[in-house]
Design a protein around this motif. Structure first.
Motif, PDB file in Angstrom:
ATOM      1  N   ILE A   1       1.070  -1.439   0.079  1.00  0.00           N
ATOM      2  CA  ILE A   1       0.346  -0.104   0.119  1.00  0.00           C
ATOM      3  C   ILE A   1       0.842   1.118   0.225  1.00  0.00           C
ATOM      4  O   ILE A   1       1.651   1.441   1.059  1.00  0.00           O
ATOM      5  CB  ILE A   1      -0.882   0.031   1.241  1.00  0.00           C
ATOM      6  N   LYS A   2       0.873   2.001  -0.373  1.00  0.00           N
ATOM      7  CA  LYS A   2       1.779   3.242  -1.235  1.00  0.00           C
ATOM      8  C   LYS A   2       1.493   4.462   0.765  1.00  0.00           C
ATOM      9  O   LYS A   2       2.426   4.266   0.845  1.00  0.00           O
ATOM     10  CB  LYS A   2       1.093   4.340  -2.741  1.00  0.00           C
TER      11      LYS A   2
ATOM     12  N   GLN B   1     -10.870   5.646  -7.263  1.00  0.00           N
ATOM     13  CA  GLN B   1     -10.971   6.280  -8.278  1.00  0.00           C
ATOM     14  C   GLN B   1     -10.910   7.794  -7.761  1.00  0.00           C
ATOM     15  O   GLN B   1     -11.157   9.047  -8.889  1.00  0.00           O
ATOM     16  CB  GLN B   1     -12.511   5.685  -9.134  1.00  0.00           C
ATOM     17  N   ARG B   2     -10.886   7.999  -6.397  1.00  0.00           N
ATOM     18  CA  ARG B   2     -11.514  10.399  -6.077  1.00  0.00           C
ATOM     19  C   ARG B   2     -10.331  10.133  -5.899  1.00  0.00           C
ATOM     20  O   ARG B   2      -8.634   9.317  -6.505  1.00  0.00           O
ATOM     21  CB  ARG B   2     -11.670   9.516  -4.560  1.00  0.00           C
ATOM     22  N   GLY B   3      -9.914  11.908  -6.640  1.00  0.00           N
ATOM     23  CA  GLY B   3      -8.688  12.553  -6.061  1.00  0.00           C
ATOM     24  C   GLY B   3      -7.751  12.003  -7.806  1.00  0.00           C
ATOM     25  O   GLY B   3      -8.363  11.624  -8.595  1.00  0.00           O
ATOM     26  N   LYS B   4      -6.482  11.946  -7.271  1.00  0.00           N
ATOM     27  CA  LYS B   4      -5.417  12.007  -8.146  1.00  0.00           C
ATOM     28  C   LYS B   4      -4.576  10.345  -7.936  1.00  0.00           C
ATOM     29  O   LYS B   4      -3.277  10.051  -8.574  1.00  0.00           O
ATOM     30  CB  LYS B   4      -3.892  12.544  -8.504  1.00  0.00           C
ATOM     31  N   ALA B   5      -5.119  10.035  -7.306  1.00  0.00           N
ATOM     32  CA  ALA B   5      -4.694   8.267  -6.954  1.00  0.00           C
ATOM     33  C   ALA B   5      -4.425   7.656  -7.914  1.00  0.00           C
ATOM     34  O   ALA B   5      -2.487   7.037  -7.641  1.00  0.00           O
ATOM     35  CB  ALA B   5      -5.952   7.560  -6.342  1.00  0.00           C
TER      36      ALA B   5
ATOM     37  N   ALA C   1      -2.605   2.935 -19.801  1.00  0.00           N
ATOM     38  CA  ALA C   1      -1.095   4.041 -19.648  1.00  0.00           C
ATOM     39  C   ALA C   1      -2.135   5.775 -19.001  1.00  0.00           C
ATOM     40  O   ALA C   1      -0.766   6.291 -18.883  1.00  0.00           O
ATOM     41  CB  ALA C   1      -1.431   4.177 -21.585  1.00  0.00           C
ATOM     42  N   ALA C   2      -2.912   5.490 -18.764  1.00  0.00           N
ATOM     43  CA  ALA C   2      -3.444   6.295 -18.486  1.00  0.00           C
ATOM     44  C   ALA C   2      -5.380   6.908 -18.109  1.00  0.00           C
ATOM     45  O   ALA C   2      -5.446   5.776 -17.734  1.00  0.00           O
ATOM     46  CB  ALA C   2      -3.880   7.718 -20.034  1.00  0.00           C
ATOM     47  N   TRP C   3      -5.092   7.762 -16.701  1.00  0.00           N
ATOM     48  CA  TRP C   3      -6.799   7.039 -16.127  1.00  0.00           C
ATOM     49  C   TRP C   3      -7.816   7.357 -16.943  1.00  0.00           C
ATOM     50  O   TRP C   3      -8.621   6.531 -16.782  1.00  0.00           O
ATOM     51  CB  TRP C   3      -6.662   8.710 -15.153  1.00  0.00           C
ATOM     52  N   ASP C   4      -7.956   7.965 -17.780  1.00  0.00           N
ATOM     53  CA  ASP C   4      -9.372   8.055 -19.049  1.00  0.00           C
ATOM     54  C   ASP C   4      -9.494   6.793 -19.762  1.00  0.00           C
ATOM     55  O   ASP C   4     -10.064   6.165 -20.545  1.00  0.00           O
ATOM     56  CB  ASP C   4      -9.392   8.911 -19.706  1.00  0.00           C
TER      57      ASP C   4
ATOM     58  N   ASP D   1     -11.596   0.174 -12.273  1.00  0.00           N
ATOM     59  CA  ASP D   1     -10.696   0.305 -10.804  1.00  0.00           C
ATOM     60  C   ASP D   1      -9.706  -0.338 -10.587  1.00  0.00           C
ATOM     61  O   ASP D   1      -8.270  -0.145 -10.174  1.00  0.00           O
ATOM     62  CB  ASP D   1     -11.052   1.029 -10.195  1.00  0.00           C
ATOM     63  N   HIS D   2      -9.317  -1.796 -11.377  1.00  0.00           N
ATOM     64  CA  HIS D   2      -8.361  -2.654 -11.131  1.00  0.00           C
ATOM     65  C   HIS D   2      -7.391  -3.322 -12.814  1.00  0.00           C
ATOM     66  O   HIS D   2      -8.359  -2.549 -13.046  1.00  0.00           O
ATOM     67  CB  HIS D   2      -9.077  -4.369 -10.646  1.00  0.00           C
ATOM     68  N   ALA D   3      -6.565  -3.166 -12.350  1.00  0.00           N
ATOM     69  CA  ALA D   3      -5.980  -3.757 -13.939  1.00  0.00           C
ATOM     70  C   ALA D   3      -5.391  -5.565 -13.547  1.00  0.00           C
ATOM     71  O   ALA D   3      -5.157  -6.172 -12.365  1.00  0.00           O
ATOM     72  CB  ALA D   3      -3.842  -2.710 -13.161  1.00  0.00           C
ATOM     73  N   PRO D   4      -5.808  -5.618 -14.595  1.00  0.00           N
ATOM     74  CA  PRO D   4      -5.200  -7.056 -14.391  1.00  0.00           C
ATOM     75  C   PRO D   4      -3.935  -7.764 -14.300  1.00  0.00           C
ATOM     76  O   PRO D   4      -3.104  -6.859 -14.431  1.00  0.00           O
ATOM     77  CB  PRO D   4      -5.258  -6.786 -16.547  1.00  0.00           C
TER      78      PRO D   4
END
Length: 280
Positions: free
Chosen positions: A167-168, A227-231, A262-265, A270-273
């Motif tokens: 956890i960061k 999904q909040r802020g710039k996480a 590669a980018a938020w959009d 919200d999970h990565a494979p």
């Protein structure tokens, strides 16, 4: 399944498979050459899921009791036999959270579990009680799985960051569900505790955290971002999506990758494979 190339197993919490496909999951899957795909939080019918994947995939799906909630699935290029979908005591509702399947790979059998552990909250609420009941049941099932198949694998969103490396902002989350000492203790028993001489090498129940074995003693790499802020932009994430393997299977790993967008959009969940190649 042919054994000429490594067996590629991917796992991802899709956060609603229909929305994920609208945002690009299909394109990701088409270019990833996956043999077995485990999904969590499907939140769709079997018919909808099969329609999205296409007929070339054999599908196993265990929906949640409550419509539109949870749901786990395993899609594969070859037909599987279901070994078990129930977990824990008869009065425990594990629907949509635990699905096992056996796959023939050459002359060997690989058992894959798609698991989705409750998120929980940091109190004695029913949600947290259910989370601990699930983790208890999982702890009981792991030795049975290893006895059933030496090549066994539990993948999915397990909703616990085991170590401070996972956890960061761990100092700000020590009292938050997902990083509570009581939750992390389960993973101490699964793979061993930090500092144990045999941590992730035979300690505890002898399961191997493949991600940590490959990454080593470094922060992350993370698999989920709020999904909040710039996480996402600041990589303030959690590593809560796992491949937990028996030692015999973990020893065959030749590649481990987290497909971070590669980018938020560009994200479709919200999970990565988490994509791992096993040279069986």
């Amino acid at each position: 399944m042919p054994s000429a190339k490594p067996l590629r197993i991917a796992s991802v919490n899709v956060n609603g498979v229909r929305a994920a496909f609208r945002k690009g999951m299909g394109e990701w899957l088409a270019g990833r050459d996956v043999d077995i795909l485990a999904m969590q939080e499907v939140r769709a019918s079997s018919e909808d899921l099969q329609g999205l994947l296409g007929d070339e995939w054999d599908l196993l799906h265990d929906p949640a009791t409550a419509k539109g909630r949870a749901g786990v699935a395993i899609a594969s290029r070859n037909r599987a036999s279901i070994h078990r979908v129930e977990l824990g005591a008869a009065d425990f509702d594990s629907a949509g959270r635990w699905l096992e399947a056996d796959y023939e790979v050459g002359d060997r059998v690989v058992t894959v579990v798609s698991a989705y552990v409750h998120s929980g909250v940091a109190d004695d609420s029913p949600k947290m009680v259910e989370k601990y009941r699930f983790l208890d049941a999982m702890e009981s099932r792991l030795p049975e799985l290893a006895a059933h198949s030496e090549l066994a694998l539990v993948v999915g969103d397990l909703n616990v960051g085991h170590r401070t490396l996972d956890i960061k902002n761990w100092k700000g989350n020590v009292k938050r569900a997902g990083f509570l000492p009581e939750e992390r203790a389960y993973f101490d028993r699964f793979v061993g505790a930090e500092g144990d001489e045999l941590y992730n090498a035979g300690a505890g129940l002898s399961w191997i955290d493949v991600g940590r074995r490959v990454a080593g003693e470094v922060p992350g790499p993370y698999t989920w971002w709020s999904q909040r802020g710039k996480a996402f932009d600041t990589d303030t994430g959690w590593r809560i999506d796992y491949h937990l393997a028996t030692k015999a299977l973990a020893d065959t790993v030749v590649s481990y990758q987290i497909d971070r967008a590669a980018a938020w959009d560009a994200r479709w969940s919200d999970h990565a494979p988490v994509v791992v190649d096993y040279a069986i």
